[in-house]
Motif scaffolding. Structure first.
Motif, PDB file in Angstrom:
ATOM      1  N   GLU A   1      40.953  43.152  55.573  1.00 48.76           N
ATOM      2  CA  GLU A   1      39.592  44.303  55.704  1.00 48.76           C
ATOM      3  C   GLU A   1      40.132  44.700  54.904  1.00 48.76           C
ATOM      4  OE1 GLU A   1      39.434  44.747  59.903  1.00 48.76           O
ATOM      5  OE2 GLU A   1      37.087  43.369  60.342  1.00 48.76           O
ATOM      6  N   ARG A   2      41.049  45.470  54.860  1.00 46.07           N
ATOM      7  CA  ARG A   2      41.297  46.317  53.755  1.00 46.07           C
ATOM      8  C   ARG A   2      41.797  46.655  52.740  1.00 46.07           C
ATOM      9  NH1 ARG A   2      45.701  50.033  57.792  1.00 46.07           N
ATOM     10  NH2 ARG A   2      44.071  50.108  59.633  1.00 46.07           N
ATOM     11  N   ARG A   3      41.515  45.368  51.822  1.00 46.38           N
ATOM     12  CA  ARG A   3      41.793  44.513  50.546  1.00 46.38           C
ATOM     13  C   ARG A   3      39.867  45.057  50.262  1.00 46.38           C
ATOM     14  NH1 ARG A   3      45.256  42.753  46.693  1.00 46.38           N
ATOM     15  NH2 ARG A   3      44.007  43.038  45.361  1.00 46.38           N
ATOM     16  N   GLY A   4      39.388  44.607  51.127  1.00 46.57           N
ATOM     17  CA  GLY A   4      37.655  44.434  51.145  1.00 46.57           C
ATOM     18  C   GLY A   4      36.839  42.990  51.295  1.00 46.57           C
ATOM     19  N   TYR A   5      37.700  42.286  51.224  1.00 39.72           N
ATOM     20  CA  TYR A   5      37.169  41.016  51.575  1.00 39.72           C
ATOM     21  C   TYR A   5      36.583  40.765  52.898  1.00 39.72           C
ATOM     22  CZ  TYR A   5      39.647  39.068  47.696  1.00 39.72           C
ATOM     23  OH  TYR A   5      40.403  39.147  46.658  1.00 39.72           O
TER      24      TYR A   5
ATOM     25  N   ARG B   1      26.884  43.735  54.727  1.00 38.81           N
ATOM     26  CA  ARG B   1      27.951  44.519  54.628  1.00 38.81           C
ATOM     27  C   ARG B   1      27.260  45.400  53.793  1.00 38.81           C
ATOM     28  NH1 ARG B   1      34.034  43.488  53.982  1.00 38.81           N
ATOM     29  NH2 ARG B   1      32.970  43.179  52.161  1.00 38.81           N
ATOM     30  N   ALA B   2      27.255  47.112  54.990  1.00 32.97           N
ATOM     31  CA  ALA B   2      26.693  48.445  53.812  1.00 32.97           C
ATOM     32  C   ALA B   2      27.399  48.191  52.505  1.00 32.97           C
ATOM     33  CB  ALA B   2      26.408  49.050  54.785  1.00 32.97           C
ATOM     34  N   ILE B   3      28.387  47.976  53.078  1.00 32.90           N
ATOM     35  CA  ILE B   3      29.811  48.957  52.296  1.00 32.90           C
ATOM     36  C   ILE B   3      29.837  47.970  50.965  1.00 32.90           C
ATOM     37  CG2 ILE B   3      31.241  49.904  54.272  1.00 32.90           C
ATOM     38  CD1 ILE B   3      33.056  47.176  54.035  1.00 32.90           C
ATOM     39  N   GLU B   4      29.205  46.787  50.440  1.00 31.04           N
ATOM     40  CA  GLU B   4      29.349  46.235  49.730  1.00 31.04           C
ATOM     41  C   GLU B   4      29.455  46.785  47.964  1.00 31.04           C
ATOM     42  OE1 GLU B   4      30.793  42.690  49.708  1.00 31.04           O
ATOM     43  OE2 GLU B   4      29.738  42.752  51.298  1.00 31.04           O
ATOM     44  N   GLY B   5      28.545  47.469  48.038  1.00 34.57           N
ATOM     45  CA  GLY B   5      28.598  48.669  46.758  1.00 34.57           C
ATOM     46  C   GLY B   5      30.220  49.390  46.995  1.00 34.57           C
ATOM     47  N   TRP B   6      30.761  49.618  48.024  1.00 30.38           N
ATOM     48  CA  TRP B   6      31.961  50.549  47.366  1.00 30.38           C
ATOM     49  C   TRP B   6      33.042  49.586  48.053  1.00 30.38           C
ATOM     50  CZ3 TRP B   6      30.615  55.328  47.011  1.00 30.38           C
ATOM     51  CH2 TRP B   6      29.197  55.731  47.855  1.00 30.38           C
ATOM     52  N   ILE B   7      32.659  48.416  47.123  1.00 30.89           N
ATOM     53  CA  ILE B   7      34.034  47.382  47.278  1.00 30.89           C
ATOM     54  C   ILE B   7      34.112  47.381  46.055  1.00 30.89           C
ATOM     55  CG2 ILE B   7      34.850  45.413  47.533  1.00 30.89           C
ATOM     56  CD1 ILE B   7      33.782  46.543  51.091  1.00 30.89           C
ATOM     57  N   TYR B   8      32.449  46.419  45.436  1.00 31.63           N
ATOM     58  CA  TYR B   8      32.067  45.756  44.041  1.00 31.63           C
ATOM     59  C   TYR B   8      31.203  46.678  43.123  1.00 31.63           C
ATOM     60  CZ  TYR B   8      33.987  41.514  46.075  1.00 31.63           C
ATOM     61  OH  TYR B   8      34.874  40.918  47.171  1.00 31.63           O
ATOM     62  N   GLU B   9      32.502  47.323  41.884  1.00 33.99           N
ATOM     63  CA  GLU B   9      31.211  48.007  41.232  1.00 33.99           C
ATOM     64  C   GLU B   9      30.265  47.926  41.011  1.00 33.99           C
ATOM     65  OE1 GLU B   9      33.142  48.303  37.972  1.00 33.99           O
ATOM     66  OE2 GLU B   9      31.909  50.480  37.010  1.00 33.99           O
TER      67      GLU B   9
ATOM     68  N   GLU C   1      35.801  35.777  52.088  1.00 33.75           N
ATOM     69  CA  GLU C   1      35.619  35.039  51.401  1.00 33.75           C
ATOM     70  C   GLU C   1      35.381  36.540  50.492  1.00 33.75           C
ATOM     71  OE1 GLU C   1      30.815  33.713  51.407  1.00 33.75           O
ATOM     72  OE2 GLU C   1      30.300  35.805  50.886  1.00 33.75           O
ATOM     73  N   GLY C   2      35.115  36.200  48.879  1.00 31.55           N
ATOM     74  CA  GLY C   2      34.730  37.916  47.707  1.00 31.55           C
ATOM     75  C   GLY C   2      35.695  37.090  47.024  1.00 31.55           C
ATOM     76  N   LYS C   3      35.679  38.567  45.548  1.00 33.46           N
ATOM     77  CA  LYS C   3      35.793  38.031  44.364  1.00 33.46           C
ATOM     78  C   LYS C   3      36.994  37.500  43.776  1.00 33.46           C
ATOM     79  CE  LYS C   3      34.753  40.533  40.170  1.00 33.46           C
ATOM     80  NZ  LYS C   3      34.653  41.482  39.625  1.00 33.46           N
ATOM     81  N   ASP C   4      37.335  36.403  43.841  1.00 32.10           N
ATOM     82  CA  ASP C   4      38.891  36.179  43.608  1.00 32.10           C
ATOM     83  C   ASP C   4      39.702  36.143  44.777  1.00 32.10           C
ATOM     84  OD1 ASP C   4      39.417  34.832  40.717  1.00 32.10           O
ATOM     85  OD2 ASP C   4      39.781  36.836  40.260  1.00 32.10           O
ATOM     86  N   VAL C   5      39.587  35.518  45.566  1.00 32.10           N
ATOM     87  CA  VAL C   5      40.058  35.412  46.989  1.00 32.10           C
ATOM     88  C   VAL C   5      40.654  34.459  47.536  1.00 32.10           C
ATOM     89  CG1 VAL C   5      38.211  34.045  48.493  1.00 32.10           C
ATOM     90  CG2 VAL C   5      39.335  35.713  49.260  1.00 32.10           C
ATOM     91  N   VAL C   6      40.700  32.870  46.698  1.00 33.92           N
ATOM     92  CA  VAL C   6      41.768  31.859  46.288  1.00 33.92           C
ATOM     93  C   VAL C   6      42.832  32.394  45.754  1.00 33.92           C
ATOM     94  CG1 VAL C   6      42.109  29.524  45.881  1.00 33.92           C
ATOM     95  CG2 VAL C   6      40.053  30.729  46.461  1.00 33.92           C
ATOM     96  N   LYS C   7      43.163  33.236  44.458  1.00 25.80           N
ATOM     97  CA  LYS C   7      44.046  33.668  43.944  1.00 25.80           C
ATOM     98  C   LYS C   7      45.363  34.755  44.590  1.00 25.80           C
ATOM     99  CE  LYS C   7      43.794  34.977  39.389  1.00 25.80           C
ATOM    100  NZ  LYS C   7      44.212  35.831  39.451  1.00 25.80           N
TER     101      LYS C   7
END
Ligand code: IDP
Length: 151
Positions: free
Chosen positions: A28-32, A143-151, A78-84
């Motif tokens: 969660e804290r990572r942003g996933y 999620r409303a925070i999406e723009g604070w996690i991804y540019e 789920e998220g960017k590059d979450v597997v690796k």
């Protein structure tokens, strides 16, 4: 934005040790984004499919016995590059070889009690998610925070 997903399972040792919260918190804290979660005792059929690549290896029976010995917390993240990145967050398969700061490096010692599982490729993530979850168990939400996690 990539909508890559991975399958993460908190193994019976970590469930017993009260590590569900700390492990979820790291993702969660990572942003996933958590798309699915459930507690289940996996049966042998599921575990044989999940660990198919290890069938016939000397540790297979012990591994399946251990994984079916109690509740497992199964999740889809789920998220960017979450597997690796998920694999990097878990650390090496052997906790003693895992750097401090990783989940296994902070919480584990023995190979057969290595706390958690994470898919090792995008293809195996798709396969594992389909083994462990029905499509209706995977939640789609904004999620409303999406723009604070991804540019
Ligand atoms: P991974 O979980 O890091 O992807 P795999 O090589 O896929 O590692 O192995 C699956 C699981 O089987 C490991 O997480 C570990 O619990 C167990 N395991 C792997 N190799 C051994 C071994 O040599 N002895 C005992 N258990 C093993």
């Amino acid at each position: 934005m990539s909508q890559e997903q991975t399958f993460i399972a908190i193994k019976p040792d970590a469930v017993q040790r009260g590590l569900i919260g700390p492990i979820i918190t790291r993702f969660e804290r990572r942003g996933y984004k958590l798309r699915a979660i459930k507690l289940l005792v996996p049966d042998r059929t599921l575990l044989e499919k999940h660990y198919e690549e290890h069938k016939g290896k000397p540790f297979f029976e012990k591994l399946v016995g251990f994984m079916g010995s109690g509740p497992v917390c199964a999740m889809v993240w789920e998220g960017k590059d979450v597997v690796k990145t998920g694999r990097a967050m878990l650390g090496a398969t052997n906790p003693l070889a895992s750097a401090p700061g990783t989940i296994r490096g902070d919480y584990g010692i023995d190979l057969g009690r290595n706390v958690c599982h994470g898919s090792d490729s995008v293809d195996s993530a798709k396969h594992e998610i389909s083994l462990w979850f029905q499509p209706a168990e995977i939640q789609q939400y904004d999620r409303a925070i999406e723009g604070w996690i991804y540019e």
